[in-house]
Motif scaffolding. Structure first.
Motif: not given
Length: 198
Positions: A95-96, A98, A100-102, A114-116, A119-120
């Motif tokens: 995830f990181r 790609d 995302y904040t995890v 996740l947030e990117r 968007r969560r």
């Protein structure tokens, strides 16, 4: 109104099939037109194979980066032997990578938040080795999503969804990752059970 192709139409089936099948159909159409039509209609008839060439190109683009069946099977086998801390660490790493904040989940139904790009998404993955996936974990994930007012939800599990779970996931737009999606998501990461826990 949004156009949606029928799931079992010829073109939908060809888009899910290997790309070269559409090329073979296009070539057969061209050969039949050249052999059976009068000379003045051969080129026009042969052009009827063009949609199959277009489908072949679209299917090839979709399939270009998809993992092979052997790779999916070996990934499934490796993931099925992992303990939760190793699998969680692997997912977090993917995830990181790609973007995302995890963060860890705040309820039992959610393992990751996740947030990117603002968007969560809530992720449930702890039951990835269950023999089957029923309604219970999906309902819990959906309830957590509604309570947190989060737009996206993802359920991760190797087992197939039950007959009741699949329409529930589709109705509530819960993304499902099984062996093929996990193989793609974990590309390039070591699938050893010795991965460090988060």
């Amino acid at each position: 109104m949004k156009f949606q192709m029928a799931k079992n139409s010829l073109f939908a089936i060809l888009l899910r099939s290997p790309w070269w099948i559409s090329i073979v159909i296009a070539l057969l159409i061209v050969l039949l037109c050249m052999a059976l039509l009068p000379v003045q209609f051969r080129v026009i008839g042969a052009l009827s194979g063009l949609p199959f060439v277009v489908i072949s190109v679209i299917a090839a683009r979709r399939q270009w980066r998809l993992p092979s069946a052997e790779r999916v099977a070996s990934t499934r086998q490796a993931l099925a032997t992992m303990a939760w801390p190793a699998f969680a660490a692997l997912l977090e790493q993917a995830f990181r990578r790609d973007g995302y904040t995890v963060r860890p989940g705040k309820t039992g139904a959610v393992d990751f938040e996740l947030e990117r790009q603002g968007r969560r998404m809530l992720v449930c993955a702890r039951r990835w080795k269950s023999a089957h996936t029923g309604l219970e974990p999906l309902r819990a994930l959906q309830a957590a999503r509604e309570a947190a007012d989060v737009p996206d939800a993802l359920y991760i599990g190797l087992a197939p969804l039950s007959d009741n779970a699949r329409p529930f996931a589709a109705e509530h737009r819960i993304a499902i990752w099984q062996a093929a999606e996990l193989t793609q998501a974990l590309r390039g990461l070591p699938l050893e059970p010795t991965a460090t826990a988060r």
